[in-house]
Design a protein around this motif. Structure first.
Motif, PDB file in Angstrom:
ATOM      1  N   SER A  12      25.316   9.519  19.407  1.00  0.00           N
ATOM      2  CA  SER A  12      26.461   8.702  18.994  1.00  0.00           C
ATOM      3  C   SER A  12      27.225   9.435  17.900  1.00  0.00           C
ATOM      4  O   SER A  12      26.636   9.963  16.965  1.00  0.00           O
ATOM      5  CB  SER A  12      26.005   7.329  18.505  1.00  0.00           C
ATOM      6  OG  SER A  12      25.249   7.445  17.330  1.00  0.00           O
TER       7      SER A  12
ATOM      8  N   GLY B  91      34.155   2.156  15.704  1.00  0.00           N
ATOM      9  CA  GLY B  91      33.364   2.385  16.894  1.00  0.00           C
ATOM     10  C   GLY B  91      32.814   3.796  16.953  1.00  0.00           C
ATOM     11  O   GLY B  91      33.026   4.613  16.055  1.00  0.00           O
TER      12      GLY B  91
ATOM     13  N   TYR C  86      29.436   7.346  22.668  1.00  0.00           N
ATOM     14  CA  TYR C  86      28.024   7.435  23.052  1.00  0.00           C
ATOM     15  C   TYR C  86      27.886   8.221  24.350  1.00  0.00           C
ATOM     16  O   TYR C  86      28.684   8.062  25.268  1.00  0.00           O
ATOM     17  CB  TYR C  86      27.440   6.042  23.291  1.00  0.00           C
ATOM     18  CG  TYR C  86      27.398   5.158  22.078  1.00  0.00           C
ATOM     19  CD1 TYR C  86      26.302   5.174  21.217  1.00  0.00           C
ATOM     20  CD2 TYR C  86      28.451   4.295  21.783  1.00  0.00           C
ATOM     21  CE1 TYR C  86      26.259   4.344  20.100  1.00  0.00           C
ATOM     22  CE2 TYR C  86      28.414   3.466  20.668  1.00  0.00           C
ATOM     23  CZ  TYR C  86      27.318   3.499  19.835  1.00  0.00           C
ATOM     24  OH  TYR C  86      27.282   2.687  18.727  1.00  0.00           O
TER      25      TYR C  86
ATOM     26  N   GLU D 238      37.423   4.212  34.130  1.00  0.00           N
ATOM     27  CA  GLU D 238      37.546   3.359  32.955  1.00  0.00           C
ATOM     28  C   GLU D 238      36.258   3.452  32.151  1.00  0.00           C
ATOM     29  O   GLU D 238      35.160   3.427  32.711  1.00  0.00           O
ATOM     30  CB  GLU D 238      37.792   1.912  33.393  1.00  0.00           C
ATOM     31  CG  GLU D 238      38.272   1.033  32.281  1.00  0.00           C
ATOM     32  CD  GLU D 238      38.697  -0.336  32.776  1.00  0.00           C
ATOM     33  OE1 GLU D 238      37.953  -1.301  32.494  1.00  0.00           O
ATOM     34  OE2 GLU D 238      39.751  -0.429  33.429  1.00  0.00           O
ATOM     35  N   VAL D 239      36.396   3.597  30.839  1.00  0.00           N
ATOM     36  CA  VAL D 239      35.255   3.619  29.931  1.00  0.00           C
ATOM     37  C   VAL D 239      35.496   2.535  28.886  1.00  0.00           C
ATOM     38  O   VAL D 239      36.405   2.660  28.064  1.00  0.00           O
ATOM     39  CB  VAL D 239      35.098   5.000  29.250  1.00  0.00           C
ATOM     40  CG1 VAL D 239      34.023   4.973  28.179  1.00  0.00           C
ATOM     41  CG2 VAL D 239      34.806   6.086  30.274  1.00  0.00           C
ATOM     42  N   ASP D 240      34.740   1.460  28.970  1.00  0.00           N
ATOM     43  CA  ASP D 240      34.881   0.332  28.027  1.00  0.00           C
ATOM     44  C   ASP D 240      36.324  -0.139  27.892  1.00  0.00           C
ATOM     45  O   ASP D 240      36.845  -0.311  26.788  1.00  0.00           O
ATOM     46  CB  ASP D 240      34.307   0.700  26.655  1.00  0.00           C
ATOM     47  CG  ASP D 240      32.796   0.884  26.692  1.00  0.00           C
ATOM     48  OD1 ASP D 240      32.137   0.152  27.453  1.00  0.00           O
ATOM     49  OD2 ASP D 240      32.293   1.747  25.971  1.00  0.00           O
ATOM     50  N   GLY D 241      37.014  -0.308  29.030  1.00  0.00           N
ATOM     51  CA  GLY D 241      38.378  -0.807  29.025  1.00  0.00           C
ATOM     52  C   GLY D 241      39.436   0.235  28.704  1.00  0.00           C
ATOM     53  O   GLY D 241      40.618  -0.085  28.645  1.00  0.00           O
ATOM     54  N   LYS D 242      39.027   1.470  28.485  1.00  0.00           N
ATOM     55  CA  LYS D 242      39.973   2.547  28.168  1.00  0.00           C
ATOM     56  C   LYS D 242      40.130   3.457  29.380  1.00  0.00           C
ATOM     57  O   LYS D 242      39.151   3.767  30.053  1.00  0.00           O
ATOM     58  CB  LYS D 242      39.462   3.350  26.966  1.00  0.00           C
ATOM     59  CG  LYS D 242      39.360   2.522  25.694  1.00  0.00           C
ATOM     60  CD  LYS D 242      38.437   3.211  24.696  1.00  0.00           C
ATOM     61  CE  LYS D 242      38.167   2.358  23.495  1.00  0.00           C
ATOM     62  NZ  LYS D 242      37.412   1.146  23.759  1.00  0.00           N
TER      63      LYS D 242
ATOM     64  N   SER E 214      41.147   6.802  23.047  1.00  0.00           N
ATOM     65  CA  SER E 214      40.748   5.591  22.339  1.00  0.00           C
ATOM     66  C   SER E 214      41.679   5.437  21.137  1.00  0.00           C
ATOM     67  O   SER E 214      41.442   6.018  20.085  1.00  0.00           O
ATOM     68  CB  SER E 214      39.288   5.714  21.894  1.00  0.00           C
ATOM     69  OG  SER E 214      38.894   4.579  21.148  1.00  0.00           O
TER      70      SER E 214
ATOM     71  N   THR F  96      26.532   7.204  31.375  1.00  0.00           N
ATOM     72  CA  THR F  96      26.153   6.578  30.103  1.00  0.00           C
ATOM     73  C   THR F  96      27.264   6.607  29.055  1.00  0.00           C
ATOM     74  O   THR F  96      27.119   6.021  27.986  1.00  0.00           O
ATOM     75  CB  THR F  96      24.918   7.282  29.494  1.00  0.00           C
ATOM     76  OG1 THR F  96      25.279   8.610  29.094  1.00  0.00           O
ATOM     77  CG2 THR F  96      23.765   7.325  30.478  1.00  0.00           C
TER      78      THR F  96
ATOM     79  N   ALA G 184      30.150   5.856  26.699  1.00  0.00           N
ATOM     80  CA  ALA G 184      30.727   4.601  26.224  1.00  0.00           C
ATOM     81  C   ALA G 184      31.433   4.838  24.901  1.00  0.00           C
ATOM     82  O   ALA G 184      31.079   5.748  24.148  1.00  0.00           O
ATOM     83  CB  ALA G 184      29.623   3.546  26.042  1.00  0.00           C
TER      84      ALA G 184
ATOM     85  N   ARG H 135      32.426   2.207  21.872  1.00  0.00           N
ATOM     86  CA  ARG H 135      32.416   0.796  21.414  1.00  0.00           C
ATOM     87  C   ARG H 135      32.076   0.717  19.949  1.00  0.00           C
ATOM     88  O   ARG H 135      31.583   1.604  19.355  1.00  0.00           O
ATOM     89  CB  ARG H 135      31.467  -0.056  22.245  1.00  0.00           C
ATOM     90  CG  ARG H 135      30.076   0.501  22.396  1.00  0.00           C
ATOM     91  CD  ARG H 135      29.229  -0.435  23.277  1.00  0.00           C
ATOM     92  NE  ARG H 135      27.889   0.078  23.320  1.00  0.00           N
ATOM     93  CZ  ARG H 135      27.407   0.881  24.249  1.00  0.00           C
ATOM     94  NH1 ARG H 135      28.160   1.236  25.247  1.00  0.00           N
ATOM     95  NH2 ARG H 135      26.174   1.315  24.201  1.00  0.00           N
TER      96      ARG H 135
END
Length: 191
Positions: free
Chosen positions: A45, A52, A55, A131-135, A159, A187, A189, A191
């Motif tokens: 991370s 945020g 990850y 898409e990665v976490d809505g992005k 982001s 994996t 992410a 966030r």
């Protein structure tokens, strides 16, 4: 007392030579099977400038770190790397100062971390939006056409005013490294 001291030294030597002080990433680099490295997978991370974290899971550490020079468009630019005989992984972060500045995720972006990338014979095999976490994210698969062809797989994500690219490169046909890359990409992410 001398016996205890010598036993302690002997124990340290035995533990040290069996690899307990070693780095787990040698499992992948040395060519052992993916099953033997599964327990060494770790979540990496990295904090963003705003809030945020980025990850990604990998079976080794990103053991090199450095900074890119800032310019009038970007700041707080840094990179993390891992390189072995079988795989190269690069994670780059760039923060733009003007919200209207946009970075394109393309062949040039995903090959920028390679020395002499402008002289490489690169062929775009595939690109797709993800898409990665809505992005919004861009995935690309690129082939380095050479005597020994290599594959570059990259994912770029914006982001806010921060841009992330993660690039994996491995020899074409190395199924184990291909599987590691597929598993790792799933994996990712923010966030």
């Amino acid at each position: 007392m001398k016996k205890i001291f010598f036993m302690y030294i002997l124990m340290l030597l035995i533990v040290g030579t069996t690899g307990c002080f070693g780095d787990n990433d040698t499992n992948v680099a040395s060519g052992s099977k993916i099953n033997s490295t599964e327990k060494s997978w770790q979540t990496i991370s990295i904090p963003q400038d705003n809030e945020g974290k980025f990850y990604v899971d990998l079976p080794f550490s990103l053991n090199e770190h450095g900074e890119f020079k800032s310019d009038k468009y970007t700041n707080n630019n840094y990179w993390y790397r891992y390189e072995s005989k079988r795989i190269f992984v690069s994670l780059d972060h760039i923060a733009v100062m003007d919200k209207y500045t946009k970075i394109n995720f393309d062949v040039k972006t995903f090959s920028a971390d390679f020395e002499d990338s402008d002289r490489m014979n690169l062929k775009l095999e595939k690109t797709e939006e993800k898409e990665v976490d809505g992005k919004k994210a861009t995935y690309a698969k690129i082939k380095i056409i050479d005597d020994e062809p290599y594959i570059i797989e990259g994912l770029g994500v914006q982001s806010g005013s921060e841009y992330w690219t993660i690039v994996y490169s491995y020899k074409e046909g190395d199924k184990e490294m291909e599987d590691i890359v597929k598993k790792s990409i799933k994996t990712i992410a923010i966030r």
